[in-house]
Design a protein around this motif. Structure first.
Motif, PDB file in Angstrom:
ATOM      1  N   ALA A   1       0.835  -1.419  -0.148  1.00  0.00           N
ATOM      2  CA  ALA A   1       0.025  -0.183   0.053  1.00  0.00           C
ATOM      3  C   ALA A   1       0.832   1.319  -0.035  1.00  0.00           C
ATOM      4  CB  ALA A   1      -1.006   0.103   1.248  1.00  0.00           C
ATOM      5  N   LYS A   2       0.466   2.234  -0.831  1.00  0.00           N
ATOM      6  CA  LYS A   2       1.219   3.414  -0.659  1.00  0.00           C
ATOM      7  C   LYS A   2       0.214   4.396   0.204  1.00  0.00           C
ATOM      8  CE  LYS A   2       4.003   3.138  -4.448  1.00  0.00           C
ATOM      9  NZ  LYS A   2       5.470   3.272  -4.390  1.00  0.00           N
ATOM     10  N   ILE A   3       0.865   5.085   1.171  1.00  0.00           N
ATOM     11  CA  ILE A   3       0.109   5.834   2.034  1.00  0.00           C
ATOM     12  C   ILE A   3       0.913   7.115   2.549  1.00  0.00           C
ATOM     13  CG2 ILE A   3      -0.683   5.698   4.577  1.00  0.00           C
ATOM     14  CD1 ILE A   3      -0.613   2.714   4.545  1.00  0.00           C
ATOM     15  N   SER A   4       0.039   8.149   2.481  1.00  0.00           N
ATOM     16  CA  SER A   4       0.356   9.366   2.678  1.00  0.00           C
ATOM     17  C   SER A   4      -0.334   9.990   3.987  1.00  0.00           C
ATOM     18  CB  SER A   4       0.233  10.534   1.419  1.00  0.00           C
ATOM     19  OG  SER A   4      -0.973  10.617   1.307  1.00  0.00           O
ATOM     20  N   CYS A   5       0.332  11.002   4.663  1.00  0.00           N
ATOM     21  CA  CYS A   5      -0.332  11.885   5.656  1.00  0.00           C
ATOM     22  C   CYS A   5      -0.258  13.225   5.314  1.00  0.00           C
ATOM     23  CB  CYS A   5       0.608  11.602   7.040  1.00  0.00           C
ATOM     24  SG  CYS A   5       0.065  10.008   7.673  1.00  0.00           S
ATOM     25  N   ARG A   6      -1.319  14.049   5.540  1.00  0.00           N
ATOM     26  CA  ARG A   6      -1.045  15.506   5.408  1.00  0.00           C
ATOM     27  C   ARG A   6      -1.002  16.004   6.876  1.00  0.00           C
ATOM     28  NH1 ARG A   6      -0.225  17.428   0.109  1.00  0.00           N
ATOM     29  NH2 ARG A   6      -1.585  16.178  -1.413  1.00  0.00           N
ATOM     30  N   LEU A   7       0.056  16.714   7.038  1.00  0.00           N
ATOM     31  CA  LEU A   7       0.412  17.049   8.411  1.00  0.00           C
ATOM     32  C   LEU A   7       0.130  18.522   8.750  1.00  0.00           C
ATOM     33  CD1 LEU A   7       3.642  14.809   8.784  1.00  0.00           C
ATOM     34  CD2 LEU A   7       1.116  14.351   9.483  1.00  0.00           C
ATOM     35  N   VAL A   8      -0.091  18.961   9.933  1.00  0.00           N
ATOM     36  CA  VAL A   8      -0.117  20.466  10.211  1.00  0.00           C
ATOM     37  C   VAL A   8       0.870  20.925  11.167  1.00  0.00           C
ATOM     38  CG1 VAL A   8      -2.621  20.289   9.531  1.00  0.00           C
ATOM     39  CG2 VAL A   8      -1.933  19.883  12.180  1.00  0.00           C
ATOM     40  N   PRO A   9       1.023  22.041  11.513  1.00  0.00           N
ATOM     41  CA  PRO A   9       2.010  22.854  12.449  1.00  0.00           C
ATOM     42  C   PRO A   9       1.440  22.187  13.823  1.00  0.00           C
ATOM     43  CG  PRO A   9       1.309  24.323  11.110  1.00  0.00           C
ATOM     44  CD  PRO A   9       0.376  23.412  10.816  1.00  0.00           C
ATOM     45  N   TYR A  10       2.223  21.411  14.638  1.00  0.00           N
ATOM     46  CA  TYR A  10       3.724  21.437  14.546  1.00  0.00           C
ATOM     47  C   TYR A  10       4.132  20.011  14.655  1.00  0.00           C
ATOM     48  CZ  TYR A  10       3.660  26.480  15.377  1.00  0.00           C
ATOM     49  OH  TYR A  10       3.302  27.656  15.208  1.00  0.00           O
ATOM     50  N   GLN A  11       3.409  19.230  13.703  1.00  0.00           N
ATOM     51  CA  GLN A  11       3.830  17.707  13.523  1.00  0.00           C
ATOM     52  C   GLN A  11       5.128  17.657  12.863  1.00  0.00           C
ATOM     53  OE1 GLN A  11       0.052  16.553  11.852  1.00  0.00           O
ATOM     54  NE2 GLN A  11      -0.058  14.932  13.128  1.00  0.00           N
ATOM     55  N   ASP A  12       5.790  16.687  13.207  1.00  0.00           N
ATOM     56  CA  ASP A  12       7.226  16.280  12.325  1.00  0.00           C
ATOM     57  C   ASP A  12       6.949  14.997  11.662  1.00  0.00           C
ATOM     58  OD1 ASP A  12      10.285  16.772  12.148  1.00  0.00           O
ATOM     59  OD2 ASP A  12      10.014  14.795  12.926  1.00  0.00           O
ATOM     60  N   PRO A  13       7.296  14.902  10.427  1.00  0.00           N
ATOM     61  CA  PRO A  13       7.084  13.916   9.379  1.00  0.00           C
ATOM     62  C   PRO A  13       7.856  12.502   9.939  1.00  0.00           C
ATOM     63  CG  PRO A  13       7.487  15.782   8.307  1.00  0.00           C
ATOM     64  CD  PRO A  13       7.785  16.145   9.542  1.00  0.00           C
ATOM     65  N   ASP A  14       9.035  12.834  10.446  1.00  0.00           N
ATOM     66  CA  ASP A  14       9.616  11.654  10.693  1.00  0.00           C
ATOM     67  C   ASP A  14       9.227  11.163  12.001  1.00  0.00           C
ATOM     68  OD1 ASP A  14      11.649  11.964   8.656  1.00  0.00           O
ATOM     69  OD2 ASP A  14      12.390  13.501   9.734  1.00  0.00           O
ATOM     70  N   GLU A  15       8.732  11.824  13.030  1.00  0.00           N
ATOM     71  CA  GLU A  15       8.237  11.341  14.343  1.00  0.00           C
ATOM     72  C   GLU A  15       6.917  10.529  13.942  1.00  0.00           C
ATOM     73  OE1 GLU A  15       7.180  14.460  17.594  1.00  0.00           O
ATOM     74  OE2 GLU A  15       9.180  14.726  17.502  1.00  0.00           O
ATOM     75  N   VAL A  16       5.954  11.239  12.873  1.00  0.00           N
ATOM     76  CA  VAL A  16       4.786  10.705  12.751  1.00  0.00           C
ATOM     77  C   VAL A  16       5.049   9.199  12.048  1.00  0.00           C
ATOM     78  CG1 VAL A  16       2.821  10.665  11.177  1.00  0.00           C
ATOM     79  CG2 VAL A  16       3.443  12.809  12.710  1.00  0.00           C
ATOM     80  N   PHE A  17       6.047   9.183  11.379  1.00  0.00           N
ATOM     81  CA  PHE A  17       6.529   8.035  10.616  1.00  0.00           C
ATOM     82  C   PHE A  17       6.918   6.841  11.688  1.00  0.00           C
ATOM     83  CE2 PHE A  17       9.663   5.002   9.049  1.00  0.00           C
ATOM     84  CZ  PHE A  17       8.873   4.436   7.541  1.00  0.00           C
ATOM     85  N   ASP A  18       7.528   7.203  12.499  1.00  0.00           N
ATOM     86  CA  ASP A  18       7.818   6.452  13.756  1.00  0.00           C
ATOM     87  C   ASP A  18       6.833   5.848  14.627  1.00  0.00           C
ATOM     88  OD1 ASP A  18      10.372   6.638  12.937  1.00  0.00           O
ATOM     89  OD2 ASP A  18      11.100   7.932  14.671  1.00  0.00           O
ATOM     90  N   LYS A  19       5.983   6.927  14.780  1.00  0.00           N
ATOM     91  CA  LYS A  19       4.748   6.395  15.656  1.00  0.00           C
ATOM     92  C   LYS A  19       3.733   5.336  14.759  1.00  0.00           C
ATOM     93  CE  LYS A  19       4.524  10.336  18.368  1.00  0.00           C
ATOM     94  NZ  LYS A  19       4.113  11.656  18.405  1.00  0.00           N
ATOM     95  N   ILE A  20       3.760   5.596  13.421  1.00  0.00           N
ATOM     96  CA  ILE A  20       3.090   4.702  12.604  1.00  0.00           C
ATOM     97  C   ILE A  20       3.623   3.458  12.744  1.00  0.00           C
ATOM     98  CG2 ILE A  20       2.058   4.338  10.422  1.00  0.00           C
ATOM     99  CD1 ILE A  20       1.844   7.216  10.113  1.00  0.00           C
ATOM    100  N   GLN A  21       4.822   3.403  12.474  1.00  0.00           N
ATOM    101  CA  GLN A  21       5.852   1.976  12.375  1.00  0.00           C
ATOM    102  C   GLN A  21       5.603   1.259  13.641  1.00  0.00           C
ATOM    103  OE1 GLN A  21       9.904   2.540  11.280  1.00  0.00           O
ATOM    104  NE2 GLN A  21       9.569   0.450  10.368  1.00  0.00           N
ATOM    105  N   SER A  22       5.526   1.894  14.540  1.00  0.00           N
ATOM    106  CA  SER A  22       5.605   1.249  15.884  1.00  0.00           C
ATOM    107  C   SER A  22       4.348   0.723  15.998  1.00  0.00           C
ATOM    108  CB  SER A  22       6.202   1.809  17.010  1.00  0.00           C
ATOM    109  OG  SER A  22       5.706   3.066  17.251  1.00  0.00           O
ATOM    110  N   TYR A  23       3.174   1.352  15.935  1.00  0.00           N
ATOM    111  CA  TYR A  23       1.761   0.882  15.837  1.00  0.00           C
ATOM    112  C   TYR A  23       1.526  -0.145  15.129  1.00  0.00           C
ATOM    113  CZ  TYR A  23      -3.625   1.452  15.582  1.00  0.00           C
ATOM    114  OH  TYR A  23      -4.607   0.993  15.575  1.00  0.00           O
TER     115      TYR A  23
END
Ligand SMILES: [Zn+2]
Length: 454
Positions: free
Chosen positions: A326-348
């Motif tokens: 699957a190709k997945i994308s997140c649209r993020l808003v201030p003050y989310q950090d893309p790399d941090e969000v990626f890590d959270k998704i990965q561990s979940y």
């Protein structure tokens, strides 16, 4: 006669020349992603260089990159200590496919009523021609009182791979006080729009592996877990039933909306009807406690962009696929950090993965979210809009991402005035892309006023 009046008169007197140039530019099929179009890309860059040279612009330079050339130009004011405005544009366009859905040749512009149809008519050859027509008209009125720098790249539609290096190597050349990028979509014909917020982006691929090869479902079915099923289960757990994202911590750094923020975001009025019409869905769906405008610009999302597994040809093939992607994308808003969000998704997801499957996440791209309410020059632009449209300007948070904008802020330390004269129904990136010409004309006049406002 004031300088502004002279410039506006010049614009009105030369409408047909401006239009002819716009049409010629649209006829160059500058599709950046298409390796067979490299000559056309080069030609589009040279077309702009020739235009600028004809205007008597002080310096026009073409820079080669590993892919498509970048055009840089500089025209100083005679006034000492004048501020410097950098105007950004991209001369590449999206591919025209699917061709059979176009009513006319995408690279032979045609006008129907108030609309001009062609690939790039709106995104953003229209924007570039607005810049150049406004610049020509403003210069016809005399000295601008602002130093103008132009930066036109040919790789925006493929993620600007050469721009970062170019900016890093030329920070001196590109030094400026303000940046203008007229590549955004406006709220409506009578709603000149300044975008002050943009969403960031995280793009990744999720791959679930099962057997070492596609298996006979008659022999192995019932004994081997199907990676397509596992992927579907994982995806299903990414959201709550109300549409909010279920990944723990996903909303941790999301900027809270104050009452003032909400008032400003919702000032244009509800857009539910427009979204329904433009999308063709039966009902809107999203976090229930927010309005459509808030969900569009100020709330983060997670979306599956593509799914692939097993046999998708015609007819039947009885297999258990070896893998599912699957190709997945997140649209993020201030003050989310893309790399941090990626890590959270990965561990979940790792926590959800059943023992009979393997999983891999690979990051494809990231972009930081952006907020620029008080960028230098914003007041001048808002005033230029109000003088042109005789309507209040709309300040908007955009749902999309503009990595160029964040790149400029990081490398040059300057925030961008993001605006545009593209109506929401312009079919940008789609078949039958079109530009509303009266809006293009008003936009150009607003740019004339903006260029002469310093
Ligand atoms: Zn664009």
């Amino acid at each position: 006669m004031t300088q502004l009046q002279a410039a506006l008169n010049y614009f009105n007197a030369h409408q047909s020349e401006f239009m002819q140039r716009y049409l010629s530019f649209l006829r160059i099929p500058s599709v950046s992603t298409d390796a067979n179009r490299r000559t056309d890309m080069s030609q589009a860059c040279d077309f702009l260089a020739a235009y600028l040279n004809r205007l008597g612009i002080n310096e026009v330079r073409r820079f080669e990159t590993p892919l498509h050339p970048i055009l840089y130009a500089w025209h100083p004011s005679r006034i000492t200590n004048a501020p410097t405005l950098l105007v950004y544009g991209h001369y590449d366009v999206q591919p025209a496919d699917p061709l059979d859905e176009w009513s006319s040749d995408p690279f032979e512009p045609v006008q129907h009523g108030e609309y001009l149809y062609a690939r790039g008519a709106a995104d953003m050859k229209g924007g570039i021609m607005a810049i150049l027509s406004a610049l020509e008209s403003a210069l016809a009125g005399g000295d601008l009182g602002v130093n103008i720098k132009l930066l036109f790249e040919g790789e925006e539609e493929i993620g600007s791979p050469s721009l970062e290096d170019f900016i890093r190597e030329n920070t001196e050349l590109l030094a400026c006080d303000m940046i203008l990028n007229p590549d955004a979509i406006m709220m409506g014909e009578t709603m000149p729009t300044l975008v002050y917020g943009l969403r960031g982006l995280l793009y990744f691929e999720l791959r679930v592996d099962g057997p070492k090869a596609d298996l006979h479902s008659g022999v192995f079915g019932g004994n081997v877990a199907n990676p397509a099923h596992v992927l579907a289960e994982l995806i299903a757990k990414l959201h709550h039933p109300d549409g909010s994202v279920a990944v723990p911590g996903f909303y941790d750094n999301v900027l809270h909306l104050s009452e003032d923020d909400r008032r400003q975001i919702n000032a244009p009025g509800a857009i539910d009807e427009t979204l329904l019409n433009n999308s063709g869905v039966a009902q809107l769906f999203g976090e229930p406690e927010f309005t459509a405008l808030e969900r569009m610009g100020a709330r983060p999302t997670l979306d599956v962009n593509g799914l692939y597994s097993g046999f998708i040809g015609e007819g039947a093939k009885t297999i258990i696929p070896a893998y599912a992607k699957a190709k997945i994308s997140c649209r993020l808003v201030p003050y989310q950090d893309p790399d941090e969000v990626f890590d959270k998704i990965q561990s979940y997801l790792e926590g959800l993965l059943p023992p009979h499957a393997r999983m891999a996440l690979s990051k494809i791209g990231t972009g930081l979210p952006y907020l620029a309410q008080d960028a230098p020059g914003a007041q001048n632009l808002v005033q230029a809009f109000e003088d042109t449209w005789k309507k209040p300007a709309v300040l908007k948070r955009e749902g999309g991402s503009a990595p160029v904008t964040t790149l400029m802020q990081q490398k040059l330390g300057v925030k961008t005035l993001l605006t545009g004269f593209i109506l929401p129904d312009s079919a940008v990136h789609s078949p039958n892309e079109r530009q509303h010409l009266p809006t293009w004309s008003r936009g150009t006049q607003a740019l004339i006023r903006f260029f002469l406002s310093f």
